[in-house]
Enzyme design. Structure first.
Site, PDB file in Angstrom:
ATOM      1  N   ASP A   1      31.739  22.360  91.415  1.00 18.53           N
ATOM      2  CA  ASP A   1      31.611  23.664  90.789  1.00 18.53           C
ATOM      3  C   ASP A   1      32.505  23.620  89.549  1.00 18.53           C
ATOM      4  OD1 ASP A   1      31.328  27.009  92.193  1.00 18.53           O
ATOM      5  OD2 ASP A   1      31.059  26.256  90.152  1.00 18.53           O
TER       6      ASP A   1
HETATM    7  C1  GLC Z   1      30.207  29.157  88.555  1.00 17.20           C
HETATM    8  C2  GLC Z   1      29.507  29.255  89.895  1.00 17.20           C
HETATM    9  C3  GLC Z   1      28.393  28.256  90.070  1.00 17.20           C
HETATM   10  C4  GLC Z   1      27.718  28.052  88.723  1.00 17.20           C
HETATM   11  C5  GLC Z   1      28.714  27.351  87.833  1.00 17.20           C
HETATM   12  C6  GLC Z   1      28.174  27.190  86.407  1.00 17.20           C
HETATM   13  O1  GLC Z   1      31.587  29.310  88.724  1.00 17.20           O
HETATM   14  O2  GLC Z   1      30.339  29.215  91.057  1.00 17.20           O
HETATM   15  O3  GLC Z   1      27.480  28.776  91.041  1.00 17.20           O
HETATM   16  O4  GLC Z   1      26.543  27.274  88.874  1.00 17.20           O
HETATM   17  O5  GLC Z   1      29.980  28.004  87.777  1.00 17.20           O
HETATM   18  O6  GLC Z   1      27.976  28.433  85.831  1.00 17.20           O
END
Ligand code: GLC
Length: 736
Positions: free
Chosen positions: A257
């Site tokens: 993430d």
């Molecule tokens: C965010 C989310 C994830 C997302 C990523 C990119 O923090 O937790 O679900 O795909 O970052 O935006």
């Protein structure tokens, strides 16, 4: 030109190298490419080079990898290094219904359509990895991101995620199933250390991810922010190496993430393959976006160059990223997708039609009979508020979004008027990361005035429909925060009570991704759960409210009467306990396997509306469930059949559910668990049979000591019904 002519003939490649040949076996391509790459090139492809892309190998003609949010539609382009909009004019998309709506359809066919359509949009936009779908289990109704997931039951989530992944990847776009794992609330999402027993881990929180990997064939998985066993999920030995890659045989890439990696040695050793982030040390401002400073960038390269670590892990990471590239960006057999097509809008509308849940319908209040009701009054901010903007990373820039009010106005006959009153003011912002709704929702009236104005019109309307619920602002259904309570916000309960008193022809439509408290439930004759339905929201809602479509959705999560009725709250587990002199919050899942209806059934806590509940404009009668045997061998199966008849006057669909109970077992088991469902379409008077084949796996629990699934011989009970609290027929059988 001259230089080329000067090249010796031998220098002009005759045979293309294996890795560039899409018809070559993928493992050959991976090994061929890897053998040609330098150390620096291998390190370059295992971390981000921009907000949503990672490097390829320009020298070898291996393209960079482009990821995109989110699970409900393709996010608009952002600047290379920013969350803010790039301001393109060709990146509007179709917003498909939120995944809670997809789960509420209880129809894997819908998931297949969903994955196909969103895959075509991603492919057309040149994206290789879709950062979704999300399958975190609905443990608490306060979790800000439940709207992005598929409910409280691992069996339902497993059955619904597999077709989505298969269909998405059939477009050459990788699923990135998230957030693996135990990311079941947003508060303290970066610092929560989840503590739970292995039965809950294996029986409740892992199955949907396992199904996505082993049955869906997911090409990537997103590791979550939180911790388990004091290790961040982005470099968690047990979850990534032992379970995901070891026990499940996952051959894809683990993507972090954004900003979820915090430690280079752990990321090297514990299965992190592709680090994305916001800034150098994860989420803080750091040295602005210096991608070479990422944990798996220069720090890793320095450790290798200094001889402190070897290159075996690096080769494994690079292989997995190359496999991902060859499965997506470098495989042209998938064509080029499509964007904002009529088919995609039709699919969005169909899934909305199939996922809307009719919770209550006394005296056949719904559908609205427009032959009689000539003056309809619509009340409530959620009748007009755009819901495709906001909510966090799943926010979208849509080509269009039909509001409930607009959908109704477009669908009623010419002699019917649809008037509107605000009723309440909730969230008037209309912007997320630079995407604006263009709506001006300001209203200077006091709450009392708003109610008075709505009640005045309600009195002489033929039918009143209230649209309320939650929205995508922080503290509602939104990432990176949880709700403060189960109650409807913005004083909606008072509006609903006032309208119920003003006109008996009244329906409440709750638009949310989460359960809400309904203290007025006995005063409102008709209640509809309408989810966040995306671009075609108003059309789907009008389809159901006016009767063009007979609702067939069933709740994928329990609606408790009060928060304390939910296991995560009754046990005092949520939101966890902050550790002394540490930023870590320990959150113990004290309810164990008793999540959702498992808690309500076992603890005999009556819900407001039960898991699996959903009504129809027709009626269904269930015959007696029968089995083809009364005994089942350990390696055998038993088939359970139940006839269902449409005893009403119009065609409808019924989701027949099969639950299994193990009344006598050496370990505690929930009162019953969902182990089968079938959505039957029935014409008036028609009878069809739902058939369920039960095997030993369906009867087993996870034995943490033996670390295996165990089905204890003895008596089992099969319960067939229209909801977890509406069992129509049961039968007993024995497992030998
Ligand atoms: C965010 C989310 C994830 C997302 C990523 C990119 O923090 O937790 O679900 O795909 O970052 O935006």
């Amino acid at each position: 030109m001259a230089a080329l002519l000067a090249l010796p003939a031998a220098a002009i490649p005759k045979k293309r190298p294996v890795y560039t040949d899409p018809s070559a076996p993928i493992e050959q391509r991976v090994e061929d490419a890897l053998s040609r790459m330098t150390l620096e090139e291998k390190v370059a492809i295992i971390h981000a080079q921009s907000k949503f892309s990672s490097a390829g190998v320009p020298r070898l003609g291996i393209p960079e990898l482009w990821t995109t949010d989110g699970p409900h539609g393709i996010r608009p382009e952002v600047l290379w290094d920013e969350w803010d909009q790039a301001g393109w004019t060709n990146d509007s998309c179709v917003a498909f219904p939120a995944l809670t709506c997809l789960a509420a359809s209880w129809d894997p066919e819908m998931a297949l359509m969903y994955g196909t359509a969103i895959g075509e949009e991603a492919r057309y936009r040149g994206k290789d990895v879709l950062l979704g779908p999300g399958v975190n289990i609905y443990r608490t109704p306060l979790n800000g991101r439940n709207f992005e997931y598929m409910g409280e039951d691992p069996y339902l989530a497993s059955k619904m995620v597999v077709p989505y992944v298969q269909a998405l990847q059939n477009n050459g776009v990788a699923a990135c199933v998230k957030h693996y794992a135990l990311n079941n609330n947003e508060v303290n999402r970066h610092t929560t250390n989840v503590i739970l027993d292995d039965r809950a881990l294996y029986e409740i929180y892992l199955p949907a991810f396992k199904a996505a990997v082993q049955e869906g064939g997911a090409w990537s998985i997103m590791a979550a922010y939180n911790l388990y066993g004091d290790e961040h999920l982005c470099h968690n030995k047990r979850m990534l190496n032992d379970i995901l890659k070891g026990e499940w045989g996952f051959d894809g890439a683990v993507i972090s993430d954004w900003g979820g990696v915090h430690d280079t040695p752990q990321a090297i050793a514990n299965g992190m393959d592709l680090e994305f982030g916001s800034w150098t040390n994860g989420l803080s401002a750091g040295t602005r976006n210096a991608y070479d400073n990422y944990f798996l960038a220069k720090p890793y390269l320095d450790l290798i160059r200094s001889g402190k670590v070897g290159t075996d892990e690096l080769d494994d990471k690079a292989r997995r990223v190359l496999r991902l590239i060859f499965r997506t960006a470098m495989d042209s057999k998938y064509g080029y997708g499509s964007l904002c097509s009529d088919e995609h809008y039709a699919i969005a509308r169909r899934i909305g039609d199939e996922g809307i849940v009719l919770l209550k319908n006394d005296k056949a209040t719904l559908p609205v009979d427009v032959a009689k009701a000539k003056k309809i009054l619509v009340v409530g901010e959620n009748a007009i508020k755009m819901m495709t903007v906001g909510g966090g990373s799943s926010s979208l820039k849509v080509q269009h979004e039909i509001s409930p009010l607009d959908g109704l106005r477009a669908a009623v006959p010419a002699d019917v008027t649809v008037d509107f009153e605000r009723g309440y003011v909730g969230d008037v912002t209309g912007e997320y990361n630079g995407v604006t709704t263009g709506q001006n929702l300001a209203d200077s009236r006091s709450p009392e005035q708003l109610i008075a104005d709505a009640v005045a019109k309600a009195a002489d309307a033929d039918f009143v429909i209230f649209f309320g619920g939650l929205n995508k602002s922080a503290g509602q259904d939104c990432e990176d925060a949880d709700r403060a309570g189960l109650e409807l916000p913005y004083g909606q309960d008072a509006v609903i009570e006032a309208l119920a008193a003003a006109n008996p022809n009244f329906a409440v439509v709750n638009i949310s991704g989460n359960a809400v408290a309904m203290p007025w439930v006995k005063k409102v004759p008709a209640i509809v759960q309408a989810w966040f339905l995306g671009s075609e929201a108003g059309n789907s809602i009008a389809d159901v409210l006016l009767g063009a479509v007979n609702p067939s959705g069933k709740l994928p999560m329990t609606f408790p009467v009060a928060l304390a009725d939910n296991g995560a709250h009754a046990t005092g587990s949520y939101p966890g306990v902050k550790r002394a002199d540490s930023h870590i919050v320990d959150l113990e899942y004290k309810e164990g396997i008793l999540v959702g209806y498992r808690w309500h059934d076992t603890k005999k806590v009556k819900p407001l509306f039960a898991f699996g509940h959903g009504l129809s404009y027709t009626d269904f009668a269930y015959g007696k469930a029968t089995a083809d045997a009364t005994e089942m061998a350990a390696d055998g199966t038993i088939t359970i059949t139940v006839p269902v008849t449409n005893t009403g006057a119009r065609e409808g669909e019924e989701v027949v559910q099969l639950y299994i109970s193990d009344p006598k077992c050496t370990v505690m088991r929930p009162a019953k668990e969902l182990k089968g469902f079938a959505k039957l379409k029935l014409k008036p008077g028609e009878t069809r049979e739902a058939k369920f084949t039960v095997k030993a796996d369906d009867l087993s629990y996870f034995d943490a000591d033996k670390h295996e699934w165990v089905a204890e011989p003895g008596q089992f009970i099969a319960s067939v019904g229209a909801a977890s609290d509406d069992i129509k027929s049961t039968l007993k059988f024995n497992l030998k």
